[in-house]
Design an enzyme around this catalytic site. Structure first.
Site, PDB file in Angstrom:
ATOM      1  N   ASP A  95      -1.511  -0.695   5.810  1.00  9.80           N
ATOM      2  CA  ASP A  95      -2.170  -0.515   7.038  1.00  9.80           C
ATOM      3  C   ASP A  95      -3.528  -0.026   7.382  1.00  9.80           C
ATOM      4  OD1 ASP A  95      -1.315   2.491   6.333  1.00  9.80           O
ATOM      5  OD2 ASP A  95      -1.111   3.237   7.565  1.00  9.80           O
ATOM      6  N   ASP A 144       0.489  -1.157   0.416  1.00 12.50           N
ATOM      7  CA  ASP A 144      -0.236   0.404  -0.127  1.00 12.50           C
ATOM      8  C   ASP A 144       0.936   1.531   0.277  1.00 12.50           C
ATOM      9  OD1 ASP A 144      -2.459   2.121   0.777  1.00 12.50           O
ATOM     10  OD2 ASP A 144      -1.185   1.793   2.546  1.00 12.50           O
ATOM     11  N   ASP A 201      -6.727  -1.590   3.769  1.00 15.33           N
ATOM     12  CA  ASP A 201      -6.044  -2.743   2.912  1.00 15.33           C
ATOM     13  C   ASP A 201      -6.197  -3.921   4.105  1.00 15.33           C
ATOM     14  OD1 ASP A 201      -4.275  -1.205   2.279  1.00 15.33           O
ATOM     15  OD2 ASP A 201      -3.739  -0.127   4.014  1.00 15.33           O
TER      16      ASP A 201
END
Length: 630
Positions: free
Chosen positions: A516, A326, A520
Site C-alpha cells: 500500500d 507488506d 512498496d
C-alpha cells in the site's frame, strides 16, 4: 466463430435488457432467410432443376457475405482461420450439388454467430452498465449556493452535494451530513455502511437516507469507479498470452482440418467425406470462448471490489504460487488504535483517557490523534487544555482542569514501568498527573478484520504466504504467527524489499505482491503481479497491476479464485475442442459423419464451449440489490 467486423456494444444506457433486445435484427433476418432457403430447396428437389440452384445461390450469397469478407482478409494476411475453412466447405458442397448441405452449414454458422454475439454482449454489458451508472450532472456547493454542473467539470477539492437516493459521483471525504451508503457496486458488500463527517466514500455508491456533502478527492477516470470502467474497457482490447495461444491453436486446428481433408480425398476419393472433415473441425469454441472468459472474469472481479488493469495480469495471477504481503497498511489497518488502558491505584481508565485526550487534543502526532479519537468514540468528553507543549520524540505536556498532564514515552515520564502486562507489541503512551505516573494508554496497529480468514483461504488454495516489512522483527513475527503466515522477512528498507522479491523469483517462485505504501511501489512493479490496497498511496496504485478498491483482503481471495477459475475454463475449452475435432475428423473420414451432422457437431461443440466461458459473466443486480443472472 466470429464473423462480425466490429463488436456490438449495448446501447441501452445501462438499463435491463431482454434477450430479444440483444439480438441484432440484421443477423436474425439473414439467418432465418438462409434457413427458409434450405427448407425450400430440401422440399423442392423434385421441382424444376434451375429453380433449385438459383434459390440456393441466393441464400448462400445472403448468408456468406460476412464470412466471405473475413475469409478474404485472413487470406490476404496469410492467416488460417475458421472462416476460411468453413467457406471452403460451403463452396465445396455447393460445387458438387449438395445445396441443402451448404445451406444448412451456413445456417448453423450464422446461428452460432448470434449465440456468440449474445454471450460477448452480456460480457460487454458489464462495462455499459458501469459507464451509465454515474450521473451526467451533479450539485456542487459554490459559496452559500448550490449549483448544477456536468460531472466532467467537477474539480478536485470541490464540495459535491448528494441528496437521499442520489449516486455519489466522486471519491472523497464526507464534510457534512450523516447517512448510509450502498457500496455494493464498488466493494461487493451487500449491507449498507454508515457514513458521517470524515468517512471515505467511493464514486458509484448510492446515498440512501440523508443528504451529505463530499469533498472531491478523485474524480472522473481517477476515481475508483472510473478505474473499474477503464479496466473492463482495456480488457476488451487487450490480448493476454492465453489469447495468443488460443489464436495459434485455432490456426493449427484449421491447418490440421484442411490437411486431414486432403488426405481423406486422396485415400477415399469421397468428396462428401472430405467436406465432412473440413466442416466438423472447428476452433470456434477456443476463438470465441477465450476472450469471453477473460472479459467476463475481469467484469466479475470489478463487481466484487477490485480492478484488473489488463487481461495479462489476470492470467499471471492465475499462475502465482506465492503471495507476498507488506504488513503495515496491508495486513494491518496502518492506523494506531487504542487496545488497552493500564492505570495505577486511585485512577480509573475513563478518567485517565479524559485527561490524556484533553492533553493530546492539540497534537498532530498519530498516537495523540488516536487517543483523542478513541476517547470520543467511547463518548468521553474531550475538554480544553492550556499551556500545550510538544517535545519531539518524547510527548506532550498541558494543563487540564488545573492539573499538569504529561503524555509520552519514558523519556518524558521516567517513573513509568519499562514493560506493562499485556503490552506485547503495543506502544505505550505513559501519562503522568502533577508529575507522578498515573497509567498508560496502549496503542497498536491492529490487524485487519479480514486478514486472518484471507490468509487461511489463500493457504487453502495451495498458495505459500510471505510477509516482508520494514517493521521490527518481534512485531512482524507476532503478526505472522497470529495470521498463520508461512515466512517473514523483517526490518527491510525499500531496496531490500526489492531484493527479497528478486530472490524469491530467482528461486523459481511466481509472486503476487500486496502492498500500500510508497516503499512498496518498487516491489509491486517487480513482482509477477502487483496488487495495491485502494487506501494506499497513489504511487502504489499506479505501480500495481490490480487494485483492491475497498482494501478488503476478502477481495484479494475472490480475485485469485476468479482468475484460477477463468484459466480452468479456458483449458477445458482447449482440451475439449481438440478432442472433439480429432474424433469428429476420424469419423468423418470413414464416412460415419455426413456434412450436415458434421456441421451440427461443429456448432454444438462451439456452443458448449462458449456457454462454458459465459458462466463467468457476473450477475446483474436488481434494484432491490439481489443478484440474478441475465
Amino acid at each position: 466463430m466470429s464473423v462480425s467486423a466490429e463488436p456490438r456494444a449495448a446501447a441501452d444506457g445501462g438499463r435491463e435488457r431482454s434477450l430479444w433486445s440483444r439480438i441484432d435484427r440484421g443477423d436474425l433476418i439473414r439467418t432465418l432467410f438462409v434457413a427458409v432457403c434450405a427448407i425450400a430447396v430440401a422440399s423442392g428437389l423434385t421441382g424444376p432443376w434451375p429453380a433449385v440452384p438459383a434459390l440456393a445461390v441466393v441464400g448462400l450469397v445472403v448468408g456468406c457475405r460476412a464470412i466471405l469478407v473475413e475469409a478474404w482478409e485472413d487470406l490476404r494476411g496469410r492467416r488460417m482461420s475458421m472462416e476460411l475453412s468453413m467457406l471452403i466447405a460451403i463452396a465445396a458442397a455447393a460445387a458438387i450439388g449438395e445445396w441443402v448441405t451448404s445451406l444448412v452449414i451456413t445456417t448453423f454458422v450464422l446461428a452460432a454467430e448470434i449465440l456468440e454475439d449474445l454471450s460477448m454482449g452480456r460480457g460487454r454489458d458489464a462495462l455499459t452498465d458501469l459507464m451509465a451508472f454515474l450521473p451526467d450532472a451533479v450539485q456542487v456547493r459554490d459559496g452559500g449556493d448550490v449549483v448544477t454542473m456536468p460531472l466532467a467539470r467537477v474539480q478536485r477539492g470541490q464540495i459535491v452535494v448528494v441528496g437521499p437516493g442520489g449516486r455519489i459521483p466522486v471519491d472523497g471525504t464526507v464534510v457534512a451530513g450523516r447517512s448510509t451508503a450502498d457500496q455494493s457496486r464498488i466493494t461487493g458488500e451487500s449491507l449498507p455502511v454508515d457514513i458521517a463527517v470524515g468517512s471515505e466514500v467511493f464514486a458509484g455508491s448510492i446515498n440512501q437516507v440523508g443528504a451529505v456533502e463530499v469533498r472531491a478527492e478523485r474524480v472522473g477516470a481517477d476515481s475508483s469507479y472510473g478505474r473499474i470502467v477503464e479496466s473492463v474497457r482495456q480488457a476488451q482490447s487487450s490480448e493476454p498470452p492465453v489469447q495468443r495461444l488460443a489464436d495459434r491453436l485455432a490456426a493449427w486446428l484449421v491447418s490440421l482440418a484442411l490437411a486431414g481433408a486432403a488426405v481423406t480425398f486422396l485415400v477415399t476419393r469421397d468428396v462428401t467425406a472430405t467436406i465432412s472433415v473440413v466442416v466438423v473441425a472447428g476452433a470456434c469454441g477456443i476463438a470465441a470462448g477465450t476472450p469471453l472468459a477473460v472479459l467476463s472474469a475481469i467484469a466479475r472481479i470489478a463487481r466484487s471490489g477490485a480492478f484488473v488493469k489488463d487481461g495479462a495480469h489476470l492470467e499471471a495471477l492465475s499462475a502465482v504460487d506465492t503471495v507476498v504481503f507488506d504488513k503495515t497498511g496491508t495486513l494491518t489497518t496502518g492506523t494506531p488504535t487504542v487496545v488497552g488502558v493500564r492505570t495505577v491505584d486511585g485512577t480509573t481508565a475513563e478518567g485517565l483517557l479524559v485527561l490524556a485526550a484533553a492533553a493530546e487534543s492539540s497534537s498532530e502526532h498519530p498516537l495523540g490523534r488516536a487517543v483523542v479519537a478513541h476517547a470520543r468514540a467511547q463518548g468521553l468528553p474531550v475538554g480544553p487544555s492550556a499551556g500545550f507543549a510538544y517535545e519531539p520524540g518524547r510527548g506532550v505536556t498541558a494543563t487540564v482542569a488545573g492539573r499538569a498532564v504529561t503524555a509520552g514515552n519514558r523519556a518524558l515520564v521516567p517513573d513509568a514501568p519499562e514493560t506493562l502486562e499485556g503490552q506485547g507489541t503495543a506502544t505505550a503512551v505513559h501519562v503522568a498527573l502533577d508529575g507522578r505516573y498515573a497509567g498508560s494508554v496502549l496503542l497498536a496497529d491492529v490487524i485487519r478484520d479480514t486478514a486472518r480468514q484471507a490468509v487461511a483461504e489463500l493457504r487453502g488454495h495451495g498458495l505459500r504466504t510471505l510477509m516482508i516489512t520494514g517493521d521490527q522483527e518481534a512485531t512482524a513475527l507476532a503478526v505472522a504467527a497470529e495470521l498463520g503466515i508461512d515466512d517473514v522477512r523483517a526490518g527491510l528498507l525499500p531496496d531490500e524489499k526489492l531484493s527479497a522479491i528478486d530472490a524469491e523469483r530467482a528461486a523459481g517462485r511466481t509472486l503476487a505482491m500486496v502492498g500500500d505504501g510508497v516503499n512498496d511501489a518498487p516491489a509491486l512493479a517487480r513482482a509477477d503481479v502487483g496488487i495495491a490496497m485502494g487506501s494506499g498511496t497513489d504511487i502504489a496504485r499506479e505501480s500495481a497491476d490490480i487494485v483492491l478498491i475497498s482494501s478488503d483482503l476478502d477481495d484479494l481471495v475472490r480475485t485469485v479464485r476468479v482468475a484460477r477459475r477463468a484459466r480452468r475454463i479456458v483449458m477445458v475449452n482447449f482440451a475439449g475442442t481438440i478432442v472433439v475435432d480429432l474424433i469428429g475428423m476420424v469419423l468423418a473420414a470413414f464416412g460415419l459423419l455426413g456434412p450436415v451432422l458434421a456441421a451440427f457437431v461443429h456448432v454444438g461443440s462451439e456452443t458448449a464451449f462458449i456457454l462454458n466461458s459465459a458462466r463467468l459473466i457476473p450477475a446483474r443486480r436488481t434494484r432491490q440489490g439481489r443478484d440474478r443472472v441475465t
